[in-house]
Design a protein around this motif. Structure first.
Motif, PDB file in Angstrom:
ATOM      1  N   THR A  51     128.446  44.325 112.631  1.00  9.51           N
ATOM      2  CA  THR A  51     127.441  45.368 112.473  1.00  9.51           C
ATOM      3  C   THR A  51     128.065  46.566 111.783  1.00  9.51           C
ATOM      4  O   THR A  51     129.276  46.662 111.627  1.00  9.51           O
ATOM      5  CB  THR A  51     126.884  45.804 113.848  1.00  9.51           C
ATOM      6  OG1 THR A  51     127.973  46.270 114.637  1.00  9.51           O
ATOM      7  CG2 THR A  51     126.203  44.651 114.547  1.00  9.51           C
ATOM      8  N   ASN A  52     127.207  47.491 111.392  1.00 10.17           N
ATOM      9  CA  ASN A  52     127.617  48.740 110.741  1.00 10.17           C
ATOM     10  C   ASN A  52     128.440  48.493 109.475  1.00 10.17           C
ATOM     11  O   ASN A  52     129.386  49.197 109.194  1.00 10.17           O
ATOM     12  CB  ASN A  52     128.421  49.633 111.706  1.00 10.17           C
ATOM     13  CG  ASN A  52     127.570  50.114 112.841  1.00 10.17           C
ATOM     14  OD1 ASN A  52     126.363  50.230 112.682  1.00 10.17           O
ATOM     15  ND2 ASN A  52     128.192  50.376 113.968  1.00 10.17           N
ATOM     16  N   ARG A  53     128.037  47.503 108.736  1.00  7.00           N
ATOM     17  CA  ARG A  53     128.741  47.233 107.476  1.00  7.00           C
ATOM     18  C   ARG A  53     128.031  47.982 106.373  1.00  7.00           C
ATOM     19  O   ARG A  53     126.914  47.652 106.010  1.00  7.00           O
ATOM     20  CB  ARG A  53     128.759  45.751 107.188  1.00  7.00           C
ATOM     21  CG  ARG A  53     129.532  45.007 108.273  1.00  7.00           C
ATOM     22  CD  ARG A  53     129.705  43.596 107.914  1.00  7.00           C
ATOM     23  NE  ARG A  53     130.678  43.525 106.837  1.00  7.00           N
ATOM     24  CZ  ARG A  53     131.104  42.405 106.326  1.00  7.00           C
ATOM     25  NH1 ARG A  53     130.652  41.279 106.791  1.00  7.00           N
ATOM     26  NH2 ARG A  53     131.973  42.393 105.356  1.00  7.00           N
ATOM     27  N   ARG A  75     129.185  36.572 102.885  1.00  4.68           N
ATOM     28  CA  ARG A  75     128.326  37.621 102.346  1.00  4.68           C
ATOM     29  C   ARG A  75     126.865  37.202 102.352  1.00  4.68           C
ATOM     30  O   ARG A  75     125.975  37.999 102.656  1.00  4.68           O
ATOM     31  CB  ARG A  75     128.765  37.992 100.929  1.00  4.68           C
ATOM     32  CG  ARG A  75     130.054  38.811 100.930  1.00  4.68           C
ATOM     33  CD  ARG A  75     130.401  39.287  99.553  1.00  4.68           C
ATOM     34  NE  ARG A  75     131.050  38.165  98.865  1.00  4.68           N
ATOM     35  CZ  ARG A  75     131.152  38.040  97.554  1.00  4.68           C
ATOM     36  NH1 ARG A  75     130.663  38.959  96.772  1.00  4.68           N
ATOM     37  NH2 ARG A  75     131.762  37.008  97.017  1.00  4.68           N
ATOM     38  N   ASP A 104     125.607  37.307 106.007  1.00  5.21           N
ATOM     39  CA  ASP A 104     125.441  38.712 106.401  1.00  5.21           C
ATOM     40  C   ASP A 104     124.185  39.317 105.790  1.00  5.21           C
ATOM     41  O   ASP A 104     123.457  40.058 106.451  1.00  5.21           O
ATOM     42  CB  ASP A 104     126.659  39.531 105.990  1.00  5.21           C
ATOM     43  CG  ASP A 104     127.842  39.327 106.912  1.00  5.21           C
ATOM     44  OD1 ASP A 104     127.637  38.780 108.018  1.00  5.21           O
ATOM     45  OD2 ASP A 104     128.968  39.710 106.527  1.00  5.21           O
ATOM     46  N   SER A 105     123.902  39.005 104.534  1.00  8.34           N
ATOM     47  CA  SER A 105     122.709  39.561 103.905  1.00  8.34           C
ATOM     48  C   SER A 105     121.432  38.966 104.503  1.00  8.34           C
ATOM     49  O   SER A 105     120.434  39.673 104.637  1.00  8.34           O
ATOM     50  CB  SER A 105     122.739  39.341 102.392  1.00  8.34           C
ATOM     51  OG  SER A 105     122.718  37.964 102.101  1.00  8.34           O
ATOM     52  N   PHE A 151     121.085  37.942 107.687  1.00 13.54           N
ATOM     53  CA  PHE A 151     120.925  38.594 108.980  1.00 13.54           C
ATOM     54  C   PHE A 151     120.483  40.046 108.822  1.00 13.54           C
ATOM     55  O   PHE A 151     119.679  40.548 109.614  1.00 13.54           O
ATOM     56  CB  PHE A 151     122.210  38.520 109.804  1.00 13.54           C
ATOM     57  CG  PHE A 151     122.414  37.189 110.457  1.00 13.54           C
ATOM     58  CD1 PHE A 151     121.415  36.598 111.187  1.00 13.54           C
ATOM     59  CD2 PHE A 151     123.623  36.530 110.344  1.00 13.54           C
ATOM     60  CE1 PHE A 151     121.592  35.366 111.808  1.00 13.54           C
ATOM     61  CE2 PHE A 151     123.828  35.305 110.949  1.00 13.54           C
ATOM     62  CZ  PHE A 151     122.804  34.723 111.683  1.00 13.54           C
ATOM     63  N   TYR A 152     120.984  40.733 107.807  1.00  8.31           N
ATOM     64  CA  TYR A 152     120.564  42.105 107.554  1.00  8.31           C
ATOM     65  C   TYR A 152     119.078  42.153 107.212  1.00  8.31           C
ATOM     66  O   TYR A 152     118.333  43.001 107.706  1.00  8.31           O
ATOM     67  CB  TYR A 152     121.383  42.719 106.420  1.00  8.31           C
ATOM     68  CG  TYR A 152     120.904  44.089 106.023  1.00  8.31           C
ATOM     69  CD1 TYR A 152     121.154  45.186 106.837  1.00  8.31           C
ATOM     70  CD2 TYR A 152     120.198  44.275 104.851  1.00  8.31           C
ATOM     71  CE1 TYR A 152     120.699  46.442 106.490  1.00  8.31           C
ATOM     72  CE2 TYR A 152     119.732  45.527 104.494  1.00  8.31           C
ATOM     73  CZ  TYR A 152     119.990  46.602 105.315  1.00  8.31           C
ATOM     74  OH  TYR A 152     119.533  47.845 104.962  1.00  8.31           O
ATOM     75  N   PHE A 153     118.627  41.213 106.358  1.00 10.92           N
ATOM     76  CA  PHE A 153     117.211  41.161 106.002  1.00 10.92           C
ATOM     77  C   PHE A 153     116.354  40.867 107.224  1.00 10.92           C
ATOM     78  O   PHE A 153     115.295  41.466 107.409  1.00 10.92           O
ATOM     79  CB  PHE A 153     116.969  40.098 104.923  1.00 10.92           C
ATOM     80  CG  PHE A 153     115.512  39.904 104.620  1.00 10.92           C
ATOM     81  CD1 PHE A 153     114.823  40.851 103.878  1.00 10.92           C
ATOM     82  CD2 PHE A 153     114.834  38.790 105.077  1.00 10.92           C
ATOM     83  CE1 PHE A 153     113.479  40.684 103.597  1.00 10.92           C
ATOM     84  CE2 PHE A 153     113.488  38.616 104.806  1.00 10.92           C
ATOM     85  CZ  PHE A 153     112.813  39.569 104.068  1.00 10.92           C
ATOM     86  N   ARG A 162     117.001  41.569 110.397  1.00 10.38           N
ATOM     87  CA  ARG A 162     116.948  42.766 111.240  1.00 10.38           C
ATOM     88  C   ARG A 162     116.040  43.829 110.633  1.00 10.38           C
ATOM     89  O   ARG A 162     115.342  44.551 111.348  1.00 10.38           O
ATOM     90  CB  ARG A 162     118.349  43.344 111.433  1.00 10.38           C
ATOM     91  CG  ARG A 162     119.158  42.641 112.486  1.00 10.38           C
ATOM     92  CD  ARG A 162     120.397  43.443 112.850  1.00 10.38           C
ATOM     93  NE  ARG A 162     121.259  43.732 111.712  1.00 10.38           N
ATOM     94  CZ  ARG A 162     122.280  42.971 111.333  1.00 10.38           C
ATOM     95  NH1 ARG A 162     122.572  41.889 111.999  1.00 10.38           N
ATOM     96  NH2 ARG A 162     123.006  43.318 110.297  1.00 10.38           N
ATOM     97  N   LEU A 163     116.033  43.914 109.309  1.00  7.04           N
ATOM     98  CA  LEU A 163     115.218  44.906 108.630  1.00  7.04           C
ATOM     99  C   LEU A 163     113.733  44.577 108.727  1.00  7.04           C
ATOM    100  O   LEU A 163     112.905  45.454 108.940  1.00  7.04           O
ATOM    101  CB  LEU A 163     115.640  44.985 107.157  1.00  7.04           C
ATOM    102  CG  LEU A 163     115.031  46.078 106.304  1.00  7.04           C
ATOM    103  CD1 LEU A 163     115.552  47.423 106.784  1.00  7.04           C
ATOM    104  CD2 LEU A 163     115.391  45.862 104.853  1.00  7.04           C
TER     105      LEU A 163
END
Length: 76
Positions: free
Chosen positions: A8-10, A22, A25-26, A28-30, A32-33
């Motif tokens: 987290t917090n990347r 990468r 991570d992208s 999972f970021y999407f 969460r968003l």
């Protein structure tokens, strides 16, 4: 250091991470968003499939199409 371990917090992608890391991570970021929107669309799709299945049965279809006796403003 804790953010690096937990994923987290990347703020930015590090160049020494692998392409697969990468990409994951992208994704999972999407998620969460856009978590609420994804779940809302899934709810609408599931509700549509259930409603379509119910109305495809002949007894429900007959109930929705046939009108009880009497005068109707919109005859068909």
């Amino acid at each position: 250091m804790i953010g690096r371990r937990a994923g987290t917090n990347r703020v930015g992608m590090r160049r020494d991470d692998s392409l697969l890391t990468r990409f994951v991570d992208s994704v999972f970021y999407f998620f969460r968003l856009a978590e609420f929107e994804i779940l809302f669309v899934l709810f609408i799709v599931i509700a549509y499939v259930i409603f379509k299945d119910l109305t495809a049965r002949p007894d429900y279809n007959r109930m929705l199409v046939e009108k009880p006796g009497g005068f109707d403003v919109w005859p068909f």
